[in-house]
Design a protein around this motif. Sequence first.
Motif, PDB file in Angstrom:
ATOM      1  N   GLU A 249       0.826  -1.254   0.100  1.00 15.20           N
ATOM      2  CA  GLU A 249      -0.038  -0.079  -0.032  1.00 15.20           C
ATOM      3  C   GLU A 249       0.898   1.243   0.165  1.00 15.20           C
ATOM      4  OE1 GLU A 249      -4.383  -1.073   1.960  1.00 15.20           O
ATOM      5  OE2 GLU A 249      -2.611  -1.043   3.412  1.00 15.20           O
ATOM      6  N   VAL A 295      -6.159  -3.993  -5.664  1.00 16.21           N
ATOM      7  CA  VAL A 295      -6.326  -3.089  -4.627  1.00 16.21           C
ATOM      8  C   VAL A 295      -7.276  -3.363  -3.395  1.00 16.21           C
ATOM      9  CG1 VAL A 295      -6.935  -0.792  -3.852  1.00 16.21           C
ATOM     10  CG2 VAL A 295      -5.555  -0.899  -6.010  1.00 16.21           C
ATOM     11  N   ARG A 299      -6.596  -4.410   0.538  1.00 17.78           N
ATOM     12  CA  ARG A 299      -7.301  -3.708   1.733  1.00 17.78           C
ATOM     13  C   ARG A 299      -8.018  -4.744   2.538  1.00 17.78           C
ATOM     14  NH1 ARG A 299     -10.002   0.967  -2.490  1.00 17.78           N
ATOM     15  NH2 ARG A 299      -8.228   2.339  -2.345  1.00 17.78           N
TER      16      ARG A 299
END
Length: 312
Positions: A249, A295, A299
Amino acid sequence: MPLHIQTPLIESDPLSQAAGRRVRLKLDALQPPGSFKIRGIGLACETHARNGKRRFISSSGGNAGIAVAYAGRRLGVPVVVVVPESTTERARGLIRRQGAELIVHGAAWHEANALAQSMLGDEDAFVHPFDDPMLWQGHATLIDEAAEAGPKPGAVVLSVGGGGLLCGVMEGLHRNGWSDVPVITAETHGADAFARSIAAGERIALDAITSIATSLGAKQVCEQALNWAARHPVRPVVIDDLAAVRACERFLDDHRILVEPACGASLALAYDQAEALQGFDDVLVVVCGGTTAGVDALRQWRDDLALMQGAA
């Protein structure tokens, strides 16, 4: 022309500041199929095609299969890729998108690998994801490019799964006169066959892969990886999954490049000032890439892992 491209070697201000030392990045996440794998796999597939093979068969946790599928499409050779059930839907889709036949078999890579090898006919070539001298020769071009582009680093940082990248980098270091450059290897807990083998003094096999970094998910590294470790300075480091995800990230924020946790393991050593980096003013980090996680997956992993650590 080879199937891989020459990738940039850049100095990273964010990582240098975080690590407290100069950090340079070899950006193999920018390879057309998304990872360093195409260097060696591309060379192997080109060689097999020249030798008259009519089909490529491979086993993979994800990125190697994507690279074989890409090479087959570029060379006009049909491809079959066998992946285990742990391979992400994203990776499966990317393999199919290149036109390869995808077979899902087994709970882990070694089971998929056994099926792939049982399918071989006289006109087929088996493309191993990491244990093949042709792959190491191709992966070594990464260091050829680094030696041409810049000064000798104090150390090289890379992730280890089955050991193909490690063997290629070692070959590249020695053929470029950099045989004294230590290699710092990064793995995650639950996919740390190399570190455990170094500690044991022999090649060991993990009972199971429990890390989310499934691209590191070989239960046993190739024998050549241990051979290199016996004659080249190596510092194995094992980190937790959450550190690898957080590094992914941060890297996305810092360099606008998305990598998967297998690659994040190496980046985490710089972001978290790992003790293994002490004594080196200039480190070269191999940003090996990987396209098997998006992504949203990063997360979700971050939230789930943080919750688990909090509960512990």
